[in-house]
Design an enzyme around this catalytic site. Sequence first.
Site, mmCIF file in Angstrom:
data_model
loop_
_atom_site.group_PDB
_atom_site.id
_atom_site.type_symbol
_atom_site.label_atom_id
_atom_site.label_comp_id
_atom_site.label_asym_id
_atom_site.label_seq_id
_atom_site.Cartn_x
_atom_site.Cartn_y
_atom_site.Cartn_z
ATOM 1 C CG ASN A 225 -0.312 0.032 2.393
ATOM 2 O OD1 ASN A 225 0.580 -0.593 2.752
ATOM 3 N ND2 ASN A 225 -0.891 1.022 3.416
ATOM 4 C CG HIS A 226 3.505 2.600 2.630
ATOM 5 N ND1 HIS A 226 3.781 3.928 2.888
ATOM 6 C CD2 HIS A 226 3.112 1.930 3.494
ATOM 7 C CE1 HIS A 226 3.239 4.060 4.267
ATOM 8 N NE2 HIS A 226 2.595 2.790 4.608
ATOM 9 C CG HIS A 277 1.372 -4.976 1.391
ATOM 10 N ND1 HIS A 277 2.641 -5.227 1.911
ATOM 11 C CD2 HIS A 277 0.534 -4.094 1.934
ATOM 12 C CE1 HIS A 277 2.667 -4.363 2.778
ATOM 13 N NE2 HIS A 277 1.531 -3.625 2.663
ATOM 14 C CG ASP A 642 6.862 23.360 -8.637
ATOM 15 O OD1 ASP A 642 7.291 24.542 -8.914
ATOM 16 O OD2 ASP A 642 6.458 23.369 -7.343
ATOM 17 C CB SER A 644 9.574 23.981 -5.501
ATOM 18 O OG SER A 644 8.349 24.547 -5.019
ATOM 19 C CG ASP A 680 12.827 33.385 9.163
ATOM 20 O OD1 ASP A 680 12.418 34.661 9.568
ATOM 21 O OD2 ASP A 680 13.781 32.678 9.507
ATOM 22 C CG ASN A 682 12.626 30.709 1.972
ATOM 23 O OD1 ASN A 682 11.455 31.001 1.890
ATOM 24 N ND2 ASN A 682 13.070 29.870 2.361
ATOM 25 C CG ASP A 684 9.884 36.402 -4.802
ATOM 26 O OD1 ASP A 684 10.900 36.176 -5.111
ATOM 27 O OD2 ASP A 684 8.908 35.721 -5.365
#
Lengths: 703, 116
Positions: A225-226, A277, A642, A644, A680, A682, A684
Amino acid sequence: AFKAAVLIQQWYRRYVARLEMRRRCTWRIFQSIEYACEQDQIKLHNFFSYLMDQFTPSSSKERDFISRMFISGESYKEAELEKCCDYESIEVPDSYTGPRLSFPLLPDHATALLEAFQQKQQLHARYVLNLLHETRKHLKQLPNISHVSTCYSEEVTVCGAPWGNLSLLTSTCSLLLQNGLPSPSKSYVFNGDFVDRGKQSLEILIILFAFLLIYPKEVHLNRGNHEDHIVNLRYGFTKEVMQKYKVHGKKILRMFQNVFCWLPLATLIDQKVLIIHGGISDTTDLNMLEKIQRDKFISVLRMKKKKESSRKPEIQAINGESKSDTEAAGNEAAPRLSLQPQSAQAPSTANRLEFSRWLRQTVQDQIDTCRRLVDISESEPEELTYSSMVSLKDVDEPCWTYQEEWKQILDILWSDPMPQEGCRENKVRGGGCYFGPDVTEKFLEKYSLQFLIRSHECKQEGYEFCHNRKVLTIFSASNYYEIGSNRGAYVKLGPDLIPHFVQYQANKTAHMLTMTQRQGIPVARISRVEESAFRALREKLFAHTSALISAFKAYDGDNTGRITLSNWATAVESVLRLGLPWRMLRPQLVRSTEDGMLEYKSWLDDLAMEQRSREHIQSSLLEVIYRNRSNLETIFRIIDRDHSGLISFEEFQQTWKLFSSHMNIELTDDGIDDLVRSIDFNKDGNIDFNEFLEAFRLVKQCP
Amino acid sequence: IVAEIEKKITEAFEVFDRESNKTVDVREIGCIIRSLGCFPNEAEVQELLAQVNMEVEEQGGFIHLEQFLPVMTKVLLERRFWPIPEDVILHAFEALDENKCGYITKEDLVKHLTEE
């Protein structure tokens, strides 16, 4: 002197008994927290359902935002994937000192990989993609259910994922050295859940796939399942890949996603022993399982209802109502087909009538296409492009609905056995079901099987029989929750199909797993595990501070600030619902009591001090964060398309607003501002949500 | 107070109740009794078991919570098998320490404990 001996004996027995009790309590704590964690998955589902069903977006921006959450993990066309997997173009610099792979792989490559990983080296992205490409090629030709015969391989070894908190090299080496490398006379079956535990999931997969390619006939993998996109988002695999491969991470993740869905679903030994599984349900149908196109199911946890049609003309699931429309068209095959992009434009609004009409039309087109194909070529199903997914055989046979197929796979990967008879929904995990001994009995009889082997649940001894020895759970990751928490085990089957177990518990100081007999467990180990368990428990208690205060006050009619210990236990259970033996645990959780009464306020304050708190944040907000952190993390990751690690400030705010309206939390704008200011920024207007979660110590992975 | 004791016993019982069906393996009873704070020796545990088992015939190696609860509650209320104070244990060790050197070797201890 005799009397003395007896006394000492008594004392000693008591000591051992207490140790045993402590061990079991600790175990209970971990288990209940783990399952409660998985319960979060349900909450997440509820949140998404809420968004779909009840939340009316007040602006097009909001609608965009929400639909972004729902546009399904794309299934990839061959062409796209080829582009994705274009490893040839990736240059490997001369400065790279890691292993270089060439295909076909040889055992030396595996050794090189193991050594490199031990040195904490990383395999170059090019080779990772190459490996995944080859793996996918190999897996594609495998059937849904692998068949192993003890005529060819004299011995089959079945493992759950043998990796936990330990170093990869230790575990792998130990397993293979103790048991032997795969060979024609020694097959291996790895029963799923290769990822999401520990920080080396990537390396584990690489090694596993390498072995798969080096010993294609002797190594078999089952999907767990993972091996699932959504689960990876929650549990850390996604993060691990993105952290280790900053440039090519996205590509690698997509390839993994695709490779996972090509993993076989089950393994059958000698037509007598089924290895899956999770488990089974009362509707599990092996014939259906054999014929399903397993690669359609990138994630079995994806939301199944979709009222908003996606922008992309792909259908992942059909809403209840439109299903009946298509049924009216007399075409059960409808939901199964994925549609080519050029065949139709999906209506951009959720106009149900139009939508189902369009659906029927495109489906009809697909059926026609397939019929044409059947006429033209009788064989080479491989030649069919990815997008015309109905295999030639199925056009003639009854087609199952997407929902039915989906349920088959979900049940196989997520179910757990239970002692009571019957089959009911597995609410704890949020997927699959609980199946009883009668379900097992019927299933085994129906398919003339002897017993089932499954994993999915951690067992203290590494393995456990249930259902009259008809179901065997094998769990190979020792020290799963914590160093010393449990043994691991694997099982060997010969032609007689009698299971032989090998248990082990990794010793931190030794470099090899030590095979031990049943031994008394050293106290130090228990304390360490215990500590870990109690820390987790205290955190949970803190996360429910306000609910606990109300519960305590209910018992404190005179408002003295104190309650009896007995009431304490009852109250705590009613709030946390973990099913733990609170009276047994009390001495560890509550330090000081006077005459059997507890001052609950100061107790809770003590708990709070342990958690790093931010004074200027509303304390209720803090609680909310703690309580829902794994869901929050998952949601963030879904938004962060994405990968990020950054989401925009607006997205962050919107997420909060949506979430808090769902949870019926009062959240002032000031409250959110405070929250944001404490992070914080970082870049904009972007928030690094990893930082955010770190700041509140939310990055701890659920065990 | 009885209710409190019963809850405690039930909790301890449930920790060993593998299948959540209110039964535990008879071999775990010793553990449960001891973790509730009692110090029976083996003979006393057997006695207790006989009492529990007397209510029903063949239990087949399993003890049911319903039988265990009343018997154990009595034990706790009567403070039977109560822990021995430390100095008594100290005396016990001293009694075995024939040479009065302040320690006993593992072999000696094993010898004494297995002589029963």
